[in-house]
Motif scaffolding. Structure first.
Motif, PDB file in Angstrom:
ATOM      1  N   ARG A  98      -4.633   0.053  -4.406  1.00  0.00           N
ATOM      2  CA  ARG A  98      -3.323  -0.217  -4.322  1.00  0.00           C
ATOM      3  C   ARG A  98      -2.938  -1.147  -3.159  1.00  0.00           C
ATOM      4  O   ARG A  98      -1.987  -1.939  -3.400  1.00  0.00           O
ATOM      5  CB  ARG A  98      -2.553   1.128  -4.187  1.00  0.00           C
ATOM      6  CG  ARG A  98      -1.101   0.901  -4.509  1.00  0.00           C
ATOM      7  CD  ARG A  98      -0.320   2.036  -4.099  1.00  0.00           C
ATOM      8  NE  ARG A  98      -0.346   2.447  -2.386  1.00  0.00           N
ATOM      9  CZ  ARG A  98       0.430   3.271  -1.934  1.00  0.00           C
ATOM     10  NH1 ARG A  98       1.288   3.877  -2.388  1.00  0.00           N
ATOM     11  NH2 ARG A  98       0.365   3.353  -0.313  1.00  0.00           N
ATOM     12  N   ASP A  99      -3.073  -0.847  -2.132  1.00  0.00           N
ATOM     13  CA  ASP A  99      -2.567  -1.551  -0.901  1.00  0.00           C
ATOM     14  C   ASP A  99      -3.199  -2.995  -1.082  1.00  0.00           C
ATOM     15  O   ASP A  99      -2.633  -3.691  -0.310  1.00  0.00           O
ATOM     16  CB  ASP A  99      -3.127  -0.690   0.343  1.00  0.00           C
ATOM     17  CG  ASP A  99      -2.435   0.578   0.460  1.00  0.00           C
ATOM     18  OD1 ASP A  99      -1.516   0.832  -0.132  1.00  0.00           O
ATOM     19  OD2 ASP A  99      -3.126   1.391   1.257  1.00  0.00           O
ATOM     20  N   GLN A 100      -4.224  -3.098  -1.575  1.00  0.00           N
ATOM     21  CA  GLN A 100      -4.576  -4.532  -1.752  1.00  0.00           C
ATOM     22  C   GLN A 100      -3.772  -5.078  -2.948  1.00  0.00           C
ATOM     23  O   GLN A 100      -4.059  -6.455  -3.255  1.00  0.00           O
ATOM     24  CB  GLN A 100      -6.095  -4.683  -2.297  1.00  0.00           C
ATOM     25  CG  GLN A 100      -6.936  -4.418  -1.037  1.00  0.00           C
ATOM     26  CD  GLN A 100      -8.567  -3.878  -1.587  1.00  0.00           C
ATOM     27  OE1 GLN A 100      -9.057  -4.380  -2.683  1.00  0.00           O
ATOM     28  NE2 GLN A 100      -9.417  -3.303  -0.808  1.00  0.00           N
ATOM     29  N   LEU A 115      -1.760  21.245  -1.234  1.00  0.00           N
ATOM     30  CA  LEU A 115      -1.898  19.863  -1.820  1.00  0.00           C
ATOM     31  C   LEU A 115      -3.115  18.961  -0.699  1.00  0.00           C
ATOM     32  O   LEU A 115      -2.898  19.209   0.266  1.00  0.00           O
ATOM     33  CB  LEU A 115      -0.513  19.025  -1.485  1.00  0.00           C
ATOM     34  CG  LEU A 115      -0.362  17.721  -2.298  1.00  0.00           C
ATOM     35  CD1 LEU A 115      -0.675  17.781  -3.550  1.00  0.00           C
ATOM     36  CD2 LEU A 115       0.786  17.324  -1.803  1.00  0.00           C
ATOM     37  N   LEU A 116      -3.784  18.465  -1.575  1.00  0.00           N
ATOM     38  CA  LEU A 116      -4.803  17.673  -0.908  1.00  0.00           C
ATOM     39  C   LEU A 116      -4.274  16.468   0.125  1.00  0.00           C
ATOM     40  O   LEU A 116      -3.380  15.918  -0.647  1.00  0.00           O
ATOM     41  CB  LEU A 116      -5.881  16.934  -1.849  1.00  0.00           C
ATOM     42  CG  LEU A 116      -6.894  17.813  -2.534  1.00  0.00           C
ATOM     43  CD1 LEU A 116      -7.490  17.034  -3.656  1.00  0.00           C
ATOM     44  CD2 LEU A 116      -7.856  18.497  -1.308  1.00  0.00           C
ATOM     45  N   ARG A 117      -4.558  16.540   1.196  1.00  0.00           N
ATOM     46  CA  ARG A 117      -3.871  15.498   2.095  1.00  0.00           C
ATOM     47  C   ARG A 117      -4.439  14.197   1.973  1.00  0.00           C
ATOM     48  O   ARG A 117      -5.711  13.875   2.169  1.00  0.00           O
ATOM     49  CB  ARG A 117      -3.709  15.632   3.626  1.00  0.00           C
ATOM     50  CG  ARG A 117      -2.945  17.178   3.879  1.00  0.00           C
ATOM     51  CD  ARG A 117      -2.550  17.090   5.293  1.00  0.00           C
ATOM     52  NE  ARG A 117      -2.111  15.923   5.893  1.00  0.00           N
ATOM     53  CZ  ARG A 117      -0.870  15.542   5.644  1.00  0.00           C
ATOM     54  NH1 ARG A 117       0.043  16.482   5.036  1.00  0.00           N
ATOM     55  NH2 ARG A 117      -0.422  14.379   6.377  1.00  0.00           N
ATOM     56  N   VAL A 118      -3.855  13.137   1.488  1.00  0.00           N
ATOM     57  CA  VAL A 118      -4.369  11.918   1.421  1.00  0.00           C
ATOM     58  C   VAL A 118      -3.238  11.126   2.210  1.00  0.00           C
ATOM     59  O   VAL A 118      -2.220  10.765   2.132  1.00  0.00           O
ATOM     60  CB  VAL A 118      -4.336  11.254  -0.145  1.00  0.00           C
ATOM     61  CG1 VAL A 118      -4.942   9.873  -0.096  1.00  0.00           C
ATOM     62  CG2 VAL A 118      -5.233  12.533  -0.865  1.00  0.00           C
ATOM     63  N   GLU A 119      -4.019  10.155   3.131  1.00  0.00           N
ATOM     64  CA  GLU A 119      -3.212   9.189   4.019  1.00  0.00           C
ATOM     65  C   GLU A 119      -2.766   8.048   3.137  1.00  0.00           C
ATOM     66  O   GLU A 119      -3.566   7.566   2.356  1.00  0.00           O
ATOM     67  CB  GLU A 119      -4.345   8.547   4.924  1.00  0.00           C
ATOM     68  CG  GLU A 119      -4.693   9.587   6.003  1.00  0.00           C
ATOM     69  CD  GLU A 119      -3.665  10.059   6.940  1.00  0.00           C
ATOM     70  OE1 GLU A 119      -2.711   9.241   7.491  1.00  0.00           O
ATOM     71  OE2 GLU A 119      -3.798  11.161   7.613  1.00  0.00           O
ATOM     72  N   LYS A 120      -1.421   8.056   3.024  1.00  0.00           N
ATOM     73  CA  LYS A 120      -0.793   7.017   2.220  1.00  0.00           C
ATOM     74  C   LYS A 120       0.358   6.423   2.505  1.00  0.00           C
ATOM     75  O   LYS A 120       1.235   7.263   2.948  1.00  0.00           O
ATOM     76  CB  LYS A 120      -0.711   7.665   0.821  1.00  0.00           C
ATOM     77  CG  LYS A 120      -0.491   6.842  -0.517  1.00  0.00           C
ATOM     78  CD  LYS A 120      -0.366   7.530  -1.718  1.00  0.00           C
ATOM     79  CE  LYS A 120       0.992   8.042  -2.018  1.00  0.00           C
ATOM     80  NZ  LYS A 120       1.291   8.494  -3.268  1.00  0.00           N
ATOM     81  N   GLY A 121       0.655   5.177   2.577  1.00  0.00           N
ATOM     82  CA  GLY A 121       1.942   4.591   3.398  1.00  0.00           C
ATOM     83  C   GLY A 121       2.759   4.279   1.892  1.00  0.00           C
ATOM     84  O   GLY A 121       2.407   4.785   0.888  1.00  0.00           O
ATOM     85  N   GLU A 122       3.871   3.609   2.239  1.00  0.00           N
ATOM     86  CA  GLU A 122       4.803   3.406   1.218  1.00  0.00           C
ATOM     87  C   GLU A 122       4.013   2.362   0.196  1.00  0.00           C
ATOM     88  O   GLU A 122       3.534   1.479   0.441  1.00  0.00           O
ATOM     89  CB  GLU A 122       6.074   2.741   1.839  1.00  0.00           C
ATOM     90  CG  GLU A 122       7.056   3.689   2.477  1.00  0.00           C
ATOM     91  CD  GLU A 122       7.564   4.326   1.299  1.00  0.00           C
ATOM     92  OE1 GLU A 122       8.137   4.103   0.318  1.00  0.00           O
ATOM     93  OE2 GLU A 122       7.508   5.775   1.160  1.00  0.00           O
ATOM     94  N   ALA A 123       4.694   2.387  -1.250  1.00  0.00           N
ATOM     95  CA  ALA A 123       3.866   1.645  -2.074  1.00  0.00           C
ATOM     96  C   ALA A 123       4.880   0.315  -2.018  1.00  0.00           C
ATOM     97  O   ALA A 123       6.148   0.276  -1.513  1.00  0.00           O
ATOM     98  CB  ALA A 123       4.145   2.124  -3.604  1.00  0.00           C
ATOM     99  N   ASN A 124       4.293  -0.861  -2.364  1.00  0.00           N
ATOM    100  CA  ASN A 124       4.926  -2.145  -2.299  1.00  0.00           C
ATOM    101  C   ASN A 124       4.951  -2.602  -3.524  1.00  0.00           C
ATOM    102  O   ASN A 124       4.121  -3.712  -3.665  1.00  0.00           O
ATOM    103  CB  ASN A 124       4.174  -2.872  -1.037  1.00  0.00           C
ATOM    104  CG  ASN A 124       5.115  -3.972  -0.686  1.00  0.00           C
ATOM    105  OD1 ASN A 124       6.425  -4.001  -1.120  1.00  0.00           O
ATOM    106  ND2 ASN A 124       4.751  -4.874   0.271  1.00  0.00           N
ATOM    107  N   PRO A 125       5.553  -2.348  -4.667  1.00  0.00           N
ATOM    108  CA  PRO A 125       5.539  -2.775  -6.137  1.00  0.00           C
ATOM    109  C   PRO A 125       5.732  -4.220  -6.342  1.00  0.00           C
ATOM    110  O   PRO A 125       6.737  -4.585  -5.412  1.00  0.00           O
ATOM    111  CB  PRO A 125       6.226  -1.830  -6.808  1.00  0.00           C
ATOM    112  CG  PRO A 125       6.492  -0.716  -5.810  1.00  0.00           C
ATOM    113  CD  PRO A 125       6.700  -1.233  -4.586  1.00  0.00           C
TER     114      PRO A 125
END
Lengths: 510, 379, 325
Positions: free
Chosen positions: A452-454, A243-253
């Motif tokens: 997404r984070d924005q 799996l390609l590693r992508v730094e990603k935090g929790e989503a905040n829908p």
């Protein structure tokens, strides 16, 4: 007669830098149905095109009935008893069934004799295999299932002993597909050898004797169908990729920004491509749509972004209607905060003969900041393009260069820069890394997560399962125009692979 | 689409290959000259001398070039939108009314600048109107614009014959033409311009329309490459799919582009009618509409290419007339052949030599020759 | 009543046949080419080249048949140029057609002037180098039989053999198109070349054959103009007939029998325009001759606009064939 109908030994074929077939070995025993399964672009169709004489292999050997043969044209293939049913039918639409069957096998310079021969032969085939079809019907007036039957009849009329079917059920209803399978079994009983190319596991399990799995141009395994499982095949097909590693935090829908309700889209032929699809995308989350290409994803995206008219259903952008069934206008949607990175970069997302800066305003060309008086403000446009080139590290950093001269990855960055730098509220991204080099993939993935984070709502469509799994916060799987399941990114590849192949999870559990 | 997109340096693509194509066209034309028993080199010398050897020759050359600039621009604008306007001939012919009617009505009491202005508007409007119907039928009903514009050429011709043997002909006259315009319908000559370059000659038909043609070239350049409309036209011409993606109204752009094209073709009528003959007569367009196709193809649809291409054809027309004095075997029809050959080699066969040139370059510089798989891809 | 006598007179129908023969030949020529998927707006040029070559060779050899052969050869040569550009090199078929029209228009005059020095004309052909009117058997014998007599001897008999050839080509073309293997493949390649290719048939060779037939028929049409209707070649003598033929082809929806009716209609309009010159039409008054001249084009535009039926061209028309995948 040899027991092996087809034997392929060490077939290689490259298109430029793409190695479509890599040292392929395949044996198909006489009188069997042999499935070849793999994802899009695994090299299945290329392999069969080599067998049918459309392409010449770069190296390797083909044996038919144990004899080494060279196949340069479809004519050679026909002479060796190979028939092919193409994914896109090779029929003359305003001809009758009879005329289509005869074409290229007329027997004589005058048609009269050939017509009665063909009529008699069609009659015989109809009796022998239950391939019923009115010989005087005009093709364009026949339903798709019958058109396909004509393709099979064409091959049999030419005395085919080996029949290759390329994704034959793609255009069929389930009932038509079942009927096709009955016909295939009958053909097998009569001693014909059948090669079935598909990406649908269910079909493989239902009708084949043996199955070979292709992945990225290589033949990874061959199994007896009775001795394998859908799980094993799905895994072989998708592979155990890191799996390609992508730094990603929790989503905040946050709020729902894009909502689609009961959307149905038909293509120009009237085939339903999107069937009653509903989903939401919230601000600050990435919703991924997984699926094998051609299952309605393209039409879904085009309908949401106002490029294609939908038959029915609604879609809301930030609570306001998009007008998917009529009034939708890509320009107006852009103004309302919808950005769209289309899957067809070469023909839709970019105008390749344009200079880079000209493409940096495509769709935004009537924005006030690019216009001064009656003219386009070239300085403003070029300055803006240069800023984006810097920010997205587009190379070469020359906005006066023709877009066709940029590499795939840099072309994609041009599109991304244009669509992302407008501070959209909804970003629709289709196949963001298709034909893009590894370095650029990482950059593009990072940017999508930043969006997404924005707090943007991101709808991501990709046939790359890795990409969907590493980026999405929620995953929808599309199959045959419908959303067949929703999963979290933690779902296993096998589970998603089954859904993508049209096997319901309950079925798989049994 | 059809040919793989092999990367060549820009100067090869836009300079060398078109030049070679043109060269081939002229070599074949030279062979025709040889066939009729004359020396191609001598003919070429005579032609250049006839066209540029005297102030008078230059005047005529530029007079003809004026026509071809307008019709070349007309074809080029449509090309940018992916449309083939083969109807420039008819649009120019019928637009003769837009020139002649204001002249006939106003020439007795208004000075030429005013009449000229009205005639410019008149010819452009009528040319545009004549292009509108085929454009509308293409945009809304999918009727093939090549066929409809051809049909409209013939219809224009019938209409003009009808008017010139009827309503427009002065009573008692036999010739199918209008009366000669008075002073207000005469455009000033540009003899002074030629005299600036030291030529002192008797009058040539070169007139202010030439300057208008140069202005039109600049306007077309600005329109196509510097306005939003031009941007939309080019986007649609290169890629209808991208145009749809960008929210460009396809039908609207087709109609507007064709009307601009028709207006440019229409303005060509100013030059012979107000600038030279001072009356509207039968067949005054004399194929200029078709020469525009060759000019646009040769000039690669860019004003900077169209002006020299138009001057080249002006030279062929003027020089061709000169040749026929000394070489009775070569009449002006030679130009029609050259025109056809230019269209054939610079248009229909433009890619014929590309593979050869590509291979040549590949053998010289292997590293620069990569086939861009991304572009050669499907569709 | 005098009016009806005028427009339905035997002489009108007689000239209708004469006028429509070259249209019909060019129209059928275009039919072969376009049915195979190669658009051809160069019918006009090929006809003109045929007219010039026919008249020249006919004059030099003194034989009409040698003239006809030369006409066919010249026209086929241009057809091959069109094929070379649009089939082999996949160039733009419209551009290529335009080019051929110009090359033909210029060459006739230039070569004619060089060879015969009569200002681009060819010298007047002697009788034996022309295709003269021939009397059909019993034409004089039954001319007195009421009704049938005048029609047979006055209308049907007494035309050049090329006229009979043109009309004979209608059933022959129909037969070739719908009753032979070549015809089946020809129709198929204009609709879906990929289907033809996968059936193991060469798309290129098939299209070349269509284009060659087109050239041959245009050559005969040209020969008719300069060796039957007239006695020699004059500049621009095809006078737009190639384009009327193109209009007729669209009007006929690419079908041979319809093509004949379309050409007869356009020929009739032409013939009627001549007899009506300067005469009044009841209830309408004076109708200028230009109305009749423009009518074929106007009708074609209306047809193309889809107001009277729909003209659907062969699906693959105008598109060069590129092997896909």
């Amino acid at each position: 007669m040899s027991e092996t109908a087809i034997e392929l030994i060490g077939i290689n074929k490259s298109f430029g830098a793409v190695h479509a077939n890599r040292d392929i070995h395949l044996e198909v025993p006489r009188g069997t149905i042999h499935g070849i399964i793999g994802e899009n672009g695994a090299g299945k169709s290329t392999l069969m095109s080599i067998l049918y004489g459309f392409y010449q292999a770069d190296s390797g050997e083909i044996r038919i009935d144990g004899k080494t043969v060279t196949i340069h044209t479809p004519n050679d293939a026909i002479a060796f008893g190979i028939g092919m049913v193409h994914q896109h039918f090779m029929l003359v639409e305003n001809f009758t069934v009879l005329e289509n069957v005869m074409l290229g096998a007329e027997n004589a310079a005058l048609l009269a004799g050939g017509i009665s021969d063909a009529r008699a032969e069609l009659d015989r085939l109809e009796k022998e295999y239950g391939l019923e079809v009115d010989p005087d019907a005009v093709i364009e007036e026949l339903p798709v299932g019958l058109q396909q039957r004509v393709e099979i009849l064409k091959a049999l009329y030419r005395g085919a002993e080996i029949l290759i079917l390329d994704e034959p059920t793609g255009v069929l209803t389930p009932a038509e597909a079942n009927h096709l399978f009955r016909i295939l079994r009958q053909l097998k009983e009569q001693g014909k050898t059948i090669v079935l190319i598909t990406h649908k596991l269910r079909e493989i399990m239902a009708v084949t004797d043996n199955v070979s799995v292709m992945r990225q141009g290589t033949m990874v395994a061959t199994r007896k169908t009775a001795e394998t499982t859908v799980e094993e095949l799905a895994e072989l097909m998708v592979g155990r990729r890191v799996l390609l590693r992508v730094e990603k935090g929790e989503a905040n829908p946050g709020d729902v920004m894009l909502s689609v309700e009961g959307l149905t889209v038909r293509d120009s032929r009237g085939v339903t491509m999107v069937d009653d699809v509903s989903f939401n995308v919230r601000a600050g989350e990435i919703v991924g749509i997984a699926g094998v290409a051609g299952n309605g994803q393209s039409q879904l995206i085009e309908a949401i972004t106002g490029i294609r008219k939908a038959l029915s259903g609604t879609a809301l952008l930030d609570g306001q209607p998009i007008g998917v069934t009529g009034s939708a206008d890509p320009n107006e949607l852009r103004g309302r905060g919808m950005a769209h990175v289309p899957e067809d970069r070469h023909h839709m997302g970019l105008v390749l003969p344009f200079e880079e800066y000209e493409n940096s305003i495509l769709g935004y060309h009537d924005d006030k900041r690019y216009i001064s008086g009656p003219f386009l403000d070239m300085d403003a446009i070029r300055d803006d393009a240069r800023v984006k080139i810097g920010k997205y590290d587009i190379r070469p950093d020359n906005c006066r260069l023709k877009t066709a001269n940029f590499s795939g990855g840099n072309q994609q960055k041009i599109v991304l820069a244009r669509e992302m730098e407008r501070d959209p509220s909804v970003l629709v991204v289709a196949q963001p890394t298709r034909g893009v080099d590894v370095g650029a993939i990482e950059f593009i993935h990072k940017r999508i997560i930043e969006m997404r984070d924005q707090g943007k709502a991101v709808l991501l469509v990709s046939v790359e399962l890795d990409e969907i799994r590493s980026l999405s916060d929620r995953i929808l799987v599309m199959f045959a125009g419908r959303v067949v399941g929703e999963r979290t990114p933690e779902a296993t590849e096998g589970e998603l692979g089954l859904l993508m192949a049209g096997v319901e999870s309950q079925e798989a559990a049994e | 689409m059809a040919t793989p997109y092999a990367k060549l340096p820009a100067w090869v693509d836009f300079g060398l290959i078109p030049f070679i194509n043109l060269l081939v066209a002229f070599i074949v034309a030279g062979m025709v000259v040889l066939l009729v028993g004359e020396s191609p080199l001598h003919a070429a010398t005579l032609m250049v001398k006839g066209a540029f050897g005297s102030g008078e020759g230059v005047g005529y050359t530029l007079f003809y070039a004026t026509n071809f600039i307008f019709t070349g621009l007309a074809v080029a604008v449509a090309f940018h939108c992916g449309l083939f306007n083969i109807g420039g001939e008819g649009q120019a012919y019928i637009a003769g009314l837009g020139v002649a009617v204001p002249c006939l009505m106003l020439d007795s009491f208004l000075p030429w600048p005013v009449v000229f202005l009205v005639a410019i508007l008149g010819s452009a409007a009528i040319g545009a109107a004549w292009a509108f119907i085929p454009a509308y039928l293409q945009a809304r009903r999918g009727s093939h614009i090549v066929i409809t514009t051809i049909m409209f050429n013939f219809i224009a011709s019938s209409v003009m014959v009808y008017l010139l043997v009827g309503a427009l002909k002065p009573k008692g006259s036999m010739a199918p033409q209008t009366r000669t315009f008075l002073e207000g319908g005469h455009l000033p000559k540009l003899d002074w311009l030629l005299e600036l370059f030291g030529a002192s000659i008797r009058s040539t038909p070169l007139n202010v329309t030439f300057l208008l043609a140069l202005v039109a070239s600049a306007v077309v350049w600005a329109l196509v490459w510097r306005t939003k409309l031009g941007y939309e036209i080019r986007t649609l011409g290169f890629s209808p799919k991208a145009a749809r993606y960008a929210g460009i109204n396809e039908a609207k752009i087709i109609v507007i582009t064709m009307m601009i094209s028709g207006a440019l073709a229409g303005m060509m009528a100013l030059n012979p009618i107000m600038g030279d003959q001072h009356r509207l007569q039968l067949d005054f367009v004399t194929g200029a509409g078709f020469v525009g196709i060759a000019v646009a193809l040769m000039g690669r649809s860019h004003p900077a290419g169209i002006i020299p291409a138009a001057i080249l054809f002006g030279m062929l027309y003027q020089g061709g007339a000169e040749i026929s004095f000394e070489m009775p075997n070569i009449s002006r029809d030679m130009i029609v052949i050259i025109q056809g050959l230019v269209i054939l080699f610079a248009g229909a066969l433009e890619h014929m030599l590309r593979p050869t040139v590509s291979t040549l370059f590949a053998s010289m510089k292997p590293s620069s020759m990569t086939v861009d798989g991304a572009v050669a891809g499907d569709n | 009543m005098e009016f009806f006598g005028l427009i339905f007179g035997l002489n009108v129908f007689d000239s209708m046949l004469r006028v429509s023969a070259p249209l019909l030949l060019a129209c059928l020529a275009g039919l072969y080419s376009e049915r195979s998927g190669v658009f051809d707006i160069g019918l006009e040029g090929k006809m003109l080249a045929g007219a010039f070559a026919g008249a020249s060779a006919g004059y030099v050899s003194g034989s009409a048949w040698i003239g006809l052969l030369a006409a066919i050869a010249a026209s086929v040569f241009l057809a091959l140029v069109h094929g070379f550009a649009s089939i082999t090199h996949r160039g733009n078929q419209i551009v290529s057609g335009v080019a051929i029209n110009f090359i033909a228009a210029g060459s006739g005059v230039i070569l004619g002037q060089a060879w015969f020095r009569q200002g681009g004309r060819t010298p007047s052909l002697p009788n034996e180098a022309r295709f003269n009117a021939i009397d059909l058997p019993f034409a004089t014998a039954i001319s007195d039989v009421p009704f049938i007599g005048p029609i047979y001897s006055g209308l049907i008999s007494g035309h050049s053999i090329l006229v009979y050839f043109a009309f004979a080509m209608v059933p022959i073309t129909w037969w070739i198109l719908f009753r032979t293997r070549f015809g089946l493949r020809l129709r198929a390649v204009g609709e879906n070349p990929a289907a033809v290719d996968t059936a193991g048939i060469s798309v290129i060779w098939l299209r070349y054959r269509a284009v060659i037939i087109c050239g041959a028929l245009c050559g005969v049409a040209g020969a008719y103009l300069s060796m039957a209707q007239n006695a020699g070649f004059v500049k621009d003598m095809s006078a737009g007939r190639g384009f009327i033929a193109l209009a007729a082809l669209i009007f006929a929806k690419w079908r041979p029998l319809n093509a004949m009716f379309a050409c007869l209609l356009f020929g009739y309009l032409d013939a009627v325009a001549i007899v009506l010159q300067g005469k009044e039409i009841p209830f309408v008054g004076h109708v200028p001759v230009q109305v009749f001249q423009a009518l074929p084009y106007v009708l074609t535009v209306i047809l193309l606009a889809g107001f009277i039926g729909k003209a659907i061209p062969p699906k693959a028309g105008g598109v060069p064939y590129v092997k896909e995948r």
